[in-house]
Design an enzyme around this catalytic site. Structure first.
Site, short mmCIF file in Angstrom:
data_model
loop_
_atom_site.label_atom_id
_atom_site.label_comp_id
_atom_site.label_asym_id
_atom_site.label_seq_id
_atom_site.Cartn_x
_atom_site.Cartn_y
_atom_site.Cartn_z
N TYR A 240 17.58 -13.06 43.73
CA TYR A 240 17.81 -14.19 44.63
C TYR A 240 18.36 -13.72 45.98
O TYR A 240 17.73 -13.82 47.00
CB TYR A 240 18.75 -15.20 43.97
CG TYR A 240 18.91 -16.47 44.76
CD1 TYR A 240 17.93 -17.45 44.72
CD2 TYR A 240 20.02 -16.68 45.55
CE1 TYR A 240 18.04 -18.62 45.45
CE2 TYR A 240 20.16 -17.85 46.29
CZ TYR A 240 19.17 -18.81 46.24
OH TYR A 240 19.29 -19.96 46.98
N SER B 10 13.01 -20.18 45.81
CA SER B 10 13.78 -20.73 46.92
C SER B 10 14.13 -19.61 47.91
O SER B 10 13.24 -18.98 48.46
CB SER B 10 15.03 -21.44 46.39
OG SER B 10 15.63 -22.23 47.38
N ASP C 168 9.05 -31.54 46.60
CA ASP C 168 10.15 -30.65 46.99
C ASP C 168 10.62 -31.02 48.40
O ASP C 168 10.01 -30.64 49.39
CB ASP C 168 9.68 -29.18 46.96
CG ASP C 168 10.84 -28.21 47.10
OD1 ASP C 168 11.94 -28.65 47.52
OD2 ASP C 168 10.66 -27.02 46.81
N HIS D 3 12.35 -29.40 43.76
CA HIS D 3 12.69 -28.00 44.00
C HIS D 3 12.92 -27.22 42.71
O HIS D 3 12.92 -26.00 42.71
CB HIS D 3 13.94 -27.95 44.88
CG HIS D 3 14.17 -26.62 45.51
ND1 HIS D 3 13.24 -26.00 46.32
CD2 HIS D 3 15.23 -25.76 45.46
CE1 HIS D 3 13.71 -24.84 46.73
NE2 HIS D 3 14.91 -24.66 46.22
#
Length: 704
Positions: free
Chosen positions: A474, A554, A638, A673
């Protein structure tokens, strides 16, 4: 950010697009038109030929998606073992999942999913032991795509306000109910975003929202939060704005009420990092009193005891500390739990404070009293992630969960008087941890920084460089990736795969300094850390470029998009999921401007513009380069990271791809999302992800 449903008839939409078929004759993508649009930044002109794909309400966007559907369905249908993967996922997923219980009034509540239910059901048990369904989100919509986004009870437990999300949208509705009779007692509160409901006795509750955007609800900018108070029995149109709007303009705001009902706490911020904190005792104060102004630090209310307020802060403590202050002297802070070398988070329950420390991404827990005196170090079941330890002040016990990459999440009941833990709920998963390995290694990044990484695989795996490997991370927003069990990863490992997670910079694993080392002009540290993780796995024989897949969602989607354009030779397959991929325009949609602490914006300065453009995935796809086989993942609802990011990146890749590696864009319908997706949606996405990865690595058959 949010995109309207553009194929109501399809459960899942796949697409691929290419403007120049001559670049790659092996995949005849439908054409994607280009327009002459140019933006100017500090005198530099930047072409944006796919700007039209940002219009989520346009017919040509709708047409583009539909024309792509057949191509990609045909491509995925070639994967002979795709349904076999789906069956494996469903089989392993089909076990009863029960949450930790929590008490509200005379009832004990808990969530349960029988196995493959679309959404978990909220149950309750009364004092006689009778259990009943309290809320069943599976009945909110026909296909289980409306989820329960939050539940808030008043102190007595006789009133409840619960939030629902339709199709995964961040725009929620709040429904108000008599918790005893389950009768809806007020009109539904609509157009609520980034908010819970915080009760003020039996009178009503605070909630937050934005004015409805004039343009697309799914992508238009929302930047001025407002806090309202809803009084029971009145229309929403009569709700009083407590604070916000142009007179107190903040991007994010919320008012909460302390457990004793005495204090109202306002947290306000302009970005995802740093906040202002205000407090109000209505018997003493007419207005909110500032505890912390400005956005240099993160300070959160934890609890109150009489006149004393407890808060967790990184002010003068990058790894966090717990402080307290008197309501009459909010500027004088006293340490309750001083900062240590490990990152601190806290919870309260049963009259105690529980300090959870994170060291090298794994958890240890201490139990303390409200003066900070150590009662005991809690003995955990193993090395992994422990979460929970929260509850009411008068509770006799607290509950916590424990998991790691090869240990399914188990709920434990903890006695704070004796320090004894006992299993409360152990899932019956068809998975034996004894057959798998989870090891932590430390590798060196480009600038010499040591990075931890967890590597997970089935015992007996030969390190011959031929193991299908998913490298996932991430790297942003102070978010820490701690070990947790996943059915998807279990199926991957059971098919001979390796699953590796590096704790790269930008995350919160080592506190604020670790986070800041992956922001703004240091953002490329994040990409370097990820690349170095892949190189380590290849050098040590775990895998090789032909058997590696990069995955992230993301901000992690940005990570994958940036790395695959910087180092297209690193991996065979890439999965940029719901990614922030246009770094010059991310701040133009919904609440995207709030991400500027991590990224900076193209309007900040010439230097910031040039830095962002140098790694922005949409702007760094080059002709003549062979990019990995790619499945870009997005969702039509989203409204956090709008699908336009994925559409534009997909169009660029499909136009310029120089080899036969396919580029697909997978759109989930009636999903946002990530949160609130139905079980079927999650299984379908991961069926395609695992199948595509193995197929593109040259695997044509998997074990029965």
């Amino acid at each position: 950010m949010k995109f309207r449903t553009i194929m109501q008839s399809a459960a899942v939409v796949f697409l691929a697009s290419c403007a120049n078929q001559k670049m790659n004759s092996s995949h005849k993508y439908p054409e994607t038109k280009k327009v002459s649009h140019t933006d100017t930044y500090f005198g530099a002109q930047v072409a944006d030929p796919y700007r039209w794909l940002e219009d989520d309400r346009a017919e040509d966007t709708n047409d583009w998606v539909q024309r792509e559907f057949k191509f990609t369905q045909d491509y995925l249908s070639k994967i002979g073992f795709r349904e076999q993967i789906r069956t494996q996922l469903k089989d392993l997923w089909n076990y009863e999942k029960i949450s930790a219980p929590f008490k509200e009034g005379d009832f004990t509540y808990f969530y349960k999913n029988d196995g493959l239910q679309a959404q978990s059901v909220l149950y309750r048990t009364d004092r006689s032991g009778k259990t009943e369904v309290f809320l069943d989100p599976n009945k909110f919509s026909e296909k289980g795509t409306t989820s329960l986004a939050g539940v808030s009870f008043n102190k007595k437990g006789n009133l409840v306000a619960y939030s629902i999300s339709e199709g995964g949208s961040d725009w929620n509705k709040i429904i108000i109910m008599n918790a005893l009779t389950k009768e809806i007692i007020d009109e539904t509160i609509v157009d609520v975003k980034f908010s819970g409901a915080s009760w003020l006795g039996d009178e009503g509750f605070f909630y937050s929202s934005y004015d409805k955007p004039k343009g697309s609800e799914l992508s238009a900018q929302t930047d001025t939060h407002k806090v309202y108070f809803h009084k029971l029995g009145t229309k929403q149109s009569a709700d009083k704005m407590i604070i916000g709007g142009e007179s107190f303009k903040r991007r994010y705001m919320g008012v909460g009420v302390s457990d004793d009902g005495r204090f109202q706490i306002l947290s306000a911020s302009e970005a995802t990092n740093g906040n202002e904190l205000y407090i109000k005792d209505p018997k003493k104060h007419k207005d909110f009193v500032a505890v912390q102004k400005g956005y240099d630090y993160n300070t959160d209310f934890i609890d109150s005891k009489g006149d004393w307020i407890y808060a967790l802060t990184d002010r003068n403590a990058p790894n966090m500390r717990l402080v307290k202050f008197h309501i009459d002297r909010p500027d004088v802070w006293t340490d309750v739990i001083p900062e240590t070398e490990n990152v601190l988070s806290v919870s309260t329950g049963a009259g105690y404070i529980f300090a959870r420390y994170m060291k090298d991404a794994v958890t240890s827990v201490q139990q303390l009293d409200y003066d900070g005196k150590l009662i005991r170090t809690v003995e955990l079941p193993g090395i992994g992630t422990a979460a929970g330890f929260g509850g009411k002040d008068d509770a006799a016990e607290v509950y916590y969960s424990f998991t790691n990459y090869i240990t399914p999440g188990t709920i434990y009941k903890f006695n704070p008087k004796t320090g004894v833990s006992e299993v409360y709920q152990k899932p019956k998963v068809k998975f034996d941890p004894a057959n798998y390995v989870s090891e932590q290694v430390f590798y060196t990044s480009k600038d010499g920084t040591k990075i931890p990484m967890m590597i997970n695989y089935r015992k007996g795996t030969k390190l011959d460089g031929k193991n299908p490997t998913i490298l996932y991370s991430y790297g942003g927003f102070n978010i820490s990736l701690q070990p947790a069990f996943s059915v998807v990863n279990a199926v991957w490992m059971d098919n001979g795969g390796i699953y590796a997670v590096p704790n790269i910079r930008g995350g919160g694993e080592y506190g604020k300094k670790w986070h800041d080392a992956g922001t703004k002009f240091q953002k490329k540290n994040v990409f370097d850390d990820f690349i170095a993780a892949g190189e380590y796995l290849q050098q040590k024989g775990y895998t090789s470029p032909e058997y590696m897949a990069l995955s992230g969602r993301s901000n992690g989607g940005l990570l994958v998009g940036a790395v695959m354009t910087m180092r297209p030779d690193l991996a065979k397959v890439t999965f940029p999921g719901v990614g922030v991929l246009d770094m010059l325009r991310y701040n133009k949609f919904t609440a995207g401007a709030g991400w500027s602490y991590d990224y900076g914006t193209a309007e900040d300065s010439k230097e910031m513009f040039e830095y962002l453009k140098s790694y922005s995935p949409v702007h760094n796809v080059r002709k003549g380069v062979c990019y990995p086989s790619t499945m870009i993942i997005t969702s039509d609802h989203d409204d956090r990271v709008v699908p336009a990011h994925s559409f534009k990146f997909g169009a660029e890749l499909q136009e310029k791809q120089s080899c036969s590696n396919p580029v697909l864009v997978r759109i989930e319908v009636n999903a946002g999302h990530g949160a609130g997706r139905s079980t079927d949606q999650v299984i379908a996405e991961n069926t395609d992800l695992l199948s595509f990865a193995l197929y593109e690595m040259g695997i044509r058959n998997i074990k029965k």
